[in-house]
Design an enzyme around this catalytic site. Structure first.
Site, PDB file in Angstrom:
ATOM      1  N   GLY A 311       0.588  -0.926  -0.491  1.00  0.00           N
ATOM      2  CA  GLY A 311       0.066  -0.089  -0.207  1.00  0.00           C
ATOM      3  C   GLY A 311       0.781   1.300  -0.006  1.00  0.00           C
ATOM      4  O   GLY A 311       1.927   0.848  -0.534  1.00  0.00           O
ATOM      5  N   GLU A 312       0.050   2.112   0.958  1.00  0.00           N
ATOM      6  CA  GLU A 312       0.805   3.585   0.968  1.00  0.00           C
ATOM      7  C   GLU A 312       1.080   4.490  -0.334  1.00  0.00           C
ATOM      8  O   GLU A 312       1.556   5.579  -0.611  1.00  0.00           O
ATOM      9  CB  GLU A 312       3.058   3.487   0.944  1.00  0.00           C
ATOM     10  N   GLY A 313       0.826   3.871  -1.527  1.00  0.00           N
ATOM     11  CA  GLY A 313       0.555   4.397  -2.779  1.00  0.00           C
ATOM     12  C   GLY A 313       2.252   3.894  -3.438  1.00  0.00           C
ATOM     13  O   GLY A 313       3.108   4.815  -4.728  1.00  0.00           O
TER      14      GLY A 313
END
Length: 356
Positions: A311-313
């Site tokens: 995740g997180e980008g």
């Protein structure tokens, strides 16, 4: 629905699409030889309504929020990790921080609803709707008003940022459960086809997660519309992502979608405004087990498959150079005519069967 959705134009421009394809086909290469990069270049050209698309001031935006459902043990990590990771993002120590620096992406972290008070600082937007959602196994995660507020805040975040491209990420302990619930309800897929192990649950914890999610689905059986489903299963960060996607699409920004949770926000946004999908570039297929199925429903072909589940980008940042390359191919690669190179494939009217 008490708030107005932004108008989003249809990008289906047959003449421009044909001109872009002609441009790509006459570059110094065999027809279709750059594969998915060609499709990406055509999409970017259509989004920007130009033959020479350029990505200007790209913005990486990570929305963070806590989830009441996390108290039911659906994650391998405690909820405190949400705010601790926000601090890590801002300090420059997280994966997305490193990748954003590497690729020259401006990083903004948004407190959508973290159960922690952050000191104001550069790179942080304080948009907290509440300090975490309610426990969706007992009540709706968000009220209808909170859900609408979060969507509007997400739209405001995009309005506040310069550039023509947004790369979207998230952080929130428990948010794979929210994404799973959104997917199962909106797509009508069995829970087992949607639910993965999130942050790395062992067998016993995974079974407990499935039991809890079945309980949540049963409690909110009447939540079937996109807005009611979003409010029931929640995630302030997911709701703000929905708003960000709607606003970015309305502004014809390129939207680079990260992994499973961000894709679930695209699912909700596309149920509200289907044309958002024309602006979405799906960075990768994650290792979260439901992501491949979700991408299939969205008719999305991800650029990468690196077995990520962070995740997180982070996946969006990793895919970023491919978008830059697609634009450069359109702008800078020579045509056969300009380079004085014989174009045997084109002259013979040949095109690979899967490209015809």
């Amino acid at each position: 629905m008490s708030f107005a959705l932004p108008p989003i134009a249809d990008l289906s421009q047959a003449a421009l699409s044909q001109r872009l394809q002609h441009l790509i086909d006459h570059k110094t290469k065999p027809l279709g030889a750059l594969g998915q990069l060609e499709t990406l270049g055509r999409q970017l050209g259509l989004i920007q309504s130009r033959l020479d698309p350029q990505l200007v001031q790209p913005q990486m935006v990570v929305f963070a929020g806590d989830h009441g459902l996390a108290a039911r043990g659906v994650s391998a990590y405690p909820s405190d990790v949400t705010w601790q990771m926000v601090e890590n993002f801002l300090a420059g120590g997280a994966a997305v921080s490193v990748l954003a620096r590497q690729h020259g992406l401006a990083l903004t972290v948004v407190d959508a609803g973290v159960a922690h008070d952050f000191a104001p600082r550069a790179g942080l937007q304080l948009r907290k709707v509440a300090p975490g959602t309610a426990d969706s196994s007992r009540q709706a995660a968000m009220s209808a008003q909170q859900c609408e507020q979060a969507i509007e805040q997400g739209r405001d975040v995009v309005r506040s940022l310069s550039g023509n491209t947004v790369l979207l990420g998230e952080m929130g302990i428990g948010n794979t459960s929210s994404a799973t619930l959104l997917m199962a309800r909106l797509l009508g897929e069995p829970l087992l086809a949607c639910a993965g192990r999130g942050t790395g649950l062992d067998d016993a914890a995974y079974q407990r997660k499935l039991d809890v999610l079945r309980e949540v689905l049963s409690l909110h059986v009447d939540a079937v519309s996109p807005m009611a489903t979003l409010a029931a299963f929640g995630g302030f960060e997911i709701a703000m992502l929905v708003g960000a996607i709607l606003q970015a699409a309305a502004e014809n920004r390129v939207i680079v979608v990260d992994g499973f949770i961000t894709s679930s926000a695209v699912l909700v946004a596309s149920r509200l405004q289907p044309l958002v999908l024309q602006r979405c570039v799906f960075a990768h297929q994650s290792d979260e087990s439901g992501h491949a199925l979700l991408l299939k429903h969205l008719h999305a072909k991800p650029l990468l498959k690196l077995h990520l589940r962070l995740g997180e980008g982070s996946g969006a940042a990793l895919a970023w150079p491919l978008l830059e390359s697609a634009c450069r191919i359109l702008r800078e690669m020579a045509s056969f005519e300009a380079a004085g190179v014989s174009n045997s494939d084109h002259d013979a009217g040949q095109r690979p069967a899967d490209e015809a």
